[in-house]
Write a protein that holds these residues in place. Structure first.
Motif, PDB file in Angstrom:
ATOM      1  N   SER A  71     -33.533  26.661 -55.035  1.00  0.00           N
ATOM      2  CA  SER A  71     -33.001  26.170 -56.300  1.00  0.00           C
ATOM      3  C   SER A  71     -32.196  27.254 -57.009  1.00  0.00           C
ATOM      4  O   SER A  71     -31.133  26.986 -57.581  1.00  0.00           O
ATOM      5  CB  SER A  71     -34.151  25.686 -57.195  1.00  0.00           C
ATOM      6  OG  SER A  71     -33.674  25.232 -58.439  1.00  0.00           O
ATOM      7  N   LEU A  72     -32.684  28.498 -56.932  1.00  0.00           N
ATOM      8  CA  LEU A  72     -32.009  29.609 -57.610  1.00  0.00           C
ATOM      9  C   LEU A  72     -30.627  29.875 -57.003  1.00  0.00           C
ATOM     10  O   LEU A  72     -29.631  29.951 -57.724  1.00  0.00           O
ATOM     11  CB  LEU A  72     -32.873  30.871 -57.534  1.00  0.00           C
ATOM     12  CG  LEU A  72     -32.259  32.144 -58.131  1.00  0.00           C
ATOM     13  CD1 LEU A  72     -32.123  32.025 -59.639  1.00  0.00           C
ATOM     14  CD2 LEU A  72     -33.106  33.369 -57.765  1.00  0.00           C
TER      15      LEU A  72
ATOM     16  N   ASN B 176     -27.809  27.638 -57.778  1.00  0.00           N
ATOM     17  CA  ASN B 176     -27.467  27.483 -59.192  1.00  0.00           C
ATOM     18  C   ASN B 176     -26.816  28.725 -59.796  1.00  0.00           C
ATOM     19  O   ASN B 176     -26.190  28.641 -60.849  1.00  0.00           O
ATOM     20  CB  ASN B 176     -28.729  27.131 -59.985  1.00  0.00           C
ATOM     21  CG  ASN B 176     -28.437  26.441 -61.289  1.00  0.00           C
ATOM     22  OD1 ASN B 176     -27.388  25.810 -61.448  1.00  0.00           O
ATOM     23  ND2 ASN B 176     -29.341  26.548 -62.232  1.00  0.00           N
TER      24      ASN B 176
ATOM     25  N   SER C  49     -33.369  26.830 -62.685  1.00  0.00           N
ATOM     26  CA  SER C  49     -33.653  26.910 -61.251  1.00  0.00           C
ATOM     27  C   SER C  49     -35.150  26.942 -60.981  1.00  0.00           C
ATOM     28  O   SER C  49     -35.644  26.260 -60.070  1.00  0.00           O
ATOM     29  CB  SER C  49     -32.990  28.156 -60.667  1.00  0.00           C
ATOM     30  OG  SER C  49     -31.603  28.143 -60.876  1.00  0.00           O
TER      31      SER C  49
END
Length: 381
Positions: free
Chosen positions: A315-316, A319, A371
């Motif tokens: 997710s990080l 993003n 994130s």
């Protein structure tokens, strides 16, 4: 000449004796000192490398028995402890006597914190701002009670409010339903959550207890980056945004460090293990002697942590616009000592000019918070 020879011999003997006397300072035996630092380590030996056996807070009084190498010896929990003297203020006998009388007279009006980590707020409600933090065993003079909240007198002369159900003086109001301090630990409650924790609902973090661990703090600045930037300061500002975002998603959030305080790795793990924690996330920024090294990565300790690391890191990197250094397995103490699934995130290099210019912005820190939140939602669902 005989007189001069005898005098010289006497002086020489005295100097010899002085060399035999250990390096003991001028701290008066049995003298009382006051702690001047927000948080002060008590160590087993007079050395910064010695084991930490306890913590003192600003305003605490300690009785000193000897001094060595800039450290003073006292007793903590029945055992010998050592404190760095420059964090102490000597009290006069009159001051000490007056303080002792005052404390004895008001001991029945004291309140003691029983939960592991508690917010001190500016008013009697969770809607008021957090002005500090306190920990299990800390005792304060009780000023007033309003509903389920106690107003206490703080060491710096100001006043703050603590949730009564997190102390040894609970109230019996209908609002709190007589919640006991034990409920705080066993059910993962904090001062912003006095209801039973429900099961998870899809698309949110309602029902989940998330521990956010802002790395370093206090006398531990962490890495020092370009321009003298302290890792601990960037971590604190980022953590504040992460906590708000997680709470907005419905999570119950426990923070290991509120404000600029030193918390040991064992204490951080203990805080997490005291709750029914579903995920533990330690936040850091990285550093390296070679200026060109840059990017983000996420660490995990055991296979039970891997899926959490995978979801949050994916997710990080989708993003934020920083180099993806991947997911790495490391046997970090704070991770292996934590019972819940746990990860440690390195959110960029403060020794790289490009990384630093990005990670200092509120936009980047907000993206980090988004994130982590989305990664946790994916992980739990």
């Amino acid at each position: 000449m005989n007189f001069l020879r005898s005098f010289s011999i006497s002086i020489g003997f005295l100097l010899f004796l002085l060399l035999l006397i250990p390096n003991v300072g001028q701290a008066q035996e049995g003298r009382t000192y006051e702690v001047s630092s927000a948080v002060l380590n008590v160590r087993g030996e007079p050395s910064n490398n010695s084991e930490i056996i306890g913590l003192l807070s600003k305003g605490n009084n300690v009785m000193v028995f000897q001094e060595k190498y800039g450290w003073v010896q006292t007793y903590y929990g029945g055992q010998v402890g050592w404190i760095a003297k420059h964090h102490l203020i000597p009290l006069t006998n009159t001051h000490t006597a007056d303080r002792n009388v005052s404390e004895n007279q008001s001991s029945s009006n004291n309140v003691t914190v029983t939960a592991t980590s508690v917010n001190i707020r500016s008013g009697p409600s969770t809607s008021y701002s957090i002005i500090g933090s306190t920990y299990s065993g800390d005792t304060y003079p009780l000023v007033a009670t309003d509903g389920d909240w106690h107003q206490v007198s703080l060491a710096n002369g100001s006043r703050g409010w603590i949730a009564s159900w997190l102390t040894d003086k609970t109230t019996a109001s209908e609002e709190s339903n007589q919640i006991s301090p034990a409920d705080t630990v066993e059910n993962g409650l904090t001062d912003n959550d006095n209801t039973a924790i429900d099961s998870s609902t899809g698309g949110s973090l309602a029902g989940y207890n998330i521990v956010i661990d802002p790395g370093h703090g206090g006398n531990d600045p962490g890495a020092i980056g370009l321009g003298g930037v302290y890792e601990k300061d960037l971590v604190s500002s980022t953590s504040d945004i992460v906590v708000k975002q997680l709470r907005a998603a419905g999570a119950t959030v426990i923070v290991t460090r509120l404000g600029d305080h030193y918390i040991s790795l064992n204490q951080r793990a203990h805080i997490s293990n005291s709750y029914n924690t579903d995920a533990f996330i330690s936040l850091h920024y990285n550093a390296f002697p070679i200026i060109g090294v840059h990017g983000v990565n996420t660490y995990y300790s055991s296979q039970s942590d891997y899926q959490l690391a995978r979801n949050v890191h994916s997710s990080l990197v989708s993003n934020v616009n920083l180099n993806n250094r991947g997911i790495i397995q490391e046997n970090y103490k704070v991770l292996r000592s934590t019972n819940a699934p746990s990860i440690l995130m390195e959110l960029g290099f403060i020794t790289n000019p490009n990384d630093l210019s990005i990670i200092q912005t509120s936009d980047y820190q907000f993206k980090v918070a988004q994130s982590i939140t989305n990664g946790l939602i994916n992980y739990f669902n």
